[in-house]
Design an enzyme around this catalytic site. Structure first.
Site, PDB file in Angstrom:
ATOM      1  N   THR A  48       0.848  -1.188   0.000  1.00  0.00           N
ATOM      2  CA  THR A  48       0.000   0.000   0.000  1.00  0.00           C
ATOM      3  C   THR A  48       0.888   1.244   0.000  1.00  0.00           C
ATOM      4  O   THR A  48       2.085   1.142  -0.214  1.00  0.00           O
ATOM      5  CB  THR A  48      -0.945  -0.018   1.221  1.00  0.00           C
ATOM      6  OG1 THR A  48      -0.159  -0.131   2.408  1.00  0.00           O
ATOM      7  CG2 THR A  48      -1.941  -1.173   1.132  1.00  0.00           C
ATOM      8  N   VAL A  50       0.765   4.415   2.358  1.00  0.00           N
ATOM      9  CA  VAL A  50       1.223   5.063   3.594  1.00  0.00           C
ATOM     10  C   VAL A  50       2.079   4.093   4.417  1.00  0.00           C
ATOM     11  O   VAL A  50       3.064   4.492   5.036  1.00  0.00           O
ATOM     12  CB  VAL A  50       0.020   5.578   4.423  1.00  0.00           C
ATOM     13  CG1 VAL A  50       0.492   6.167   5.759  1.00  0.00           C
ATOM     14  CG2 VAL A  50      -0.771   6.613   3.639  1.00  0.00           C
ATOM     15  N   CYS A  51       1.738   2.826   4.393  1.00  0.00           N
ATOM     16  CA  CYS A  51       2.421   1.825   5.234  1.00  0.00           C
ATOM     17  C   CYS A  51       3.937   1.792   5.048  1.00  0.00           C
ATOM     18  O   CYS A  51       4.662   1.785   6.045  1.00  0.00           O
ATOM     19  CB  CYS A  51       1.815   0.443   5.002  1.00  0.00           C
ATOM     20  SG  CYS A  51       0.059   0.364   5.403  1.00  0.00           S
ATOM     21  N   PRO A  52       4.449   1.782   3.811  1.00  0.00           N
ATOM     22  CA  PRO A  52       5.914   1.728   3.703  1.00  0.00           C
ATOM     23  C   PRO A  52       6.593   2.979   4.250  1.00  0.00           C
ATOM     24  O   PRO A  52       7.729   2.903   4.722  1.00  0.00           O
ATOM     25  CB  PRO A  52       6.168   1.546   2.207  1.00  0.00           C
ATOM     26  CG  PRO A  52       4.941   2.017   1.533  1.00  0.00           C
ATOM     27  CD  PRO A  52       3.820   1.743   2.498  1.00  0.00           C
ATOM     28  N   ILE A  55       6.897   2.147   7.949  1.00  0.00           N
ATOM     29  CA  ILE A  55       7.865   1.084   8.181  1.00  0.00           C
ATOM     30  C   ILE A  55       9.284   1.620   8.007  1.00  0.00           C
ATOM     31  O   ILE A  55      10.159   1.372   8.842  1.00  0.00           O
ATOM     32  CB  ILE A  55       7.578  -0.114   7.257  1.00  0.00           C
ATOM     33  CG1 ILE A  55       6.263  -0.778   7.699  1.00  0.00           C
ATOM     34  CG2 ILE A  55       8.727  -1.110   7.269  1.00  0.00           C
ATOM     35  CD1 ILE A  55       5.709  -1.791   6.726  1.00  0.00           C
TER      36      ILE A  55
END
Length: 178
Positions: A48, A50-52, A55
């Site tokens: 997806t 925003v997730c990276p 992370i």
């Protein structure tokens, strides 16, 4: 259901971890980190947008967490194989902490961050103290990323053992508990 001031819900999940040999799978439980602070964050899903960013953001500050006797654990309801494919694609950079696979969604459910309608975890973050007590939790909707700097600030505030006033920052005065 997870509550601040109570024992953090137990978890034991498969995870993607980085080792000297590369990326591997390992079973990880909350008990593996007794005696350390745990920063556990959930994100909705692999591959997806925003997730990276989150992370990689935690990854960039991993040394600061380690200096505070804290481990960072990421988690989503994706499989360990999805985590591996995402990491191998290069979206996550040089991942320096485990990514947990909560495929059965039981951990997200027990921490109160499972979006039943979407079937994924909301953006949630929990700080667990070295004794296993949940000290902090925040849950965002799916659209809004968190602040790694704010997470570090709260972790340091919790570690003072004192009262920290509005906008407290490390190095500033605290208020002694009476």
């Amino acid at each position: 259901m997870a509550k601040v001031g109570e024992r953090a819900p137990y978890f034991a999940l498969d995870a993607l971890v980085s080792t000297d040999k590369g990326k591997e799978f390992k079973r990880i439980s909350i008990d593996d980190y007794r005696g350390k602070w745990i920063v556990l964050f959930f994100y909705p899903m692999d591959f997806t947008f925003v997730c990276p960013t989150e992370i990689k953001g935690f990854n960039q500050k991993i040394t600061e967490f380690q200096k505070l006797n804290a481990v960072v654990l990421g988690a989503s309801t994706d499989t360990k194989f999805s985590h591996l494919a995402w990491a191998q694609r290069g979206d996550l950079g040089a991942l320096q902490y485990p990514i947990l696979a909560d495929v059965k969604k039981e951990t997200a459910q027990s921490y109160g961050c499972l979006d039943d309608k979407e079937g994924v975890a909301l953006r949630a973050l929990y700080i667990i103290d070295p004794d296993g007590t949940l000290q902090y939790m925040v849950v965002h909707n799916l659209d809004v990323g968190r602040s790694v700097d704010e997470t570090l600030r709260v972790l340091e505030a919790l570690q003072t053992g004192a009262l920290c006033p509005l906008n407290w920052k490390p190095g500033q005065k605290t208020i002694p508990k009476e």
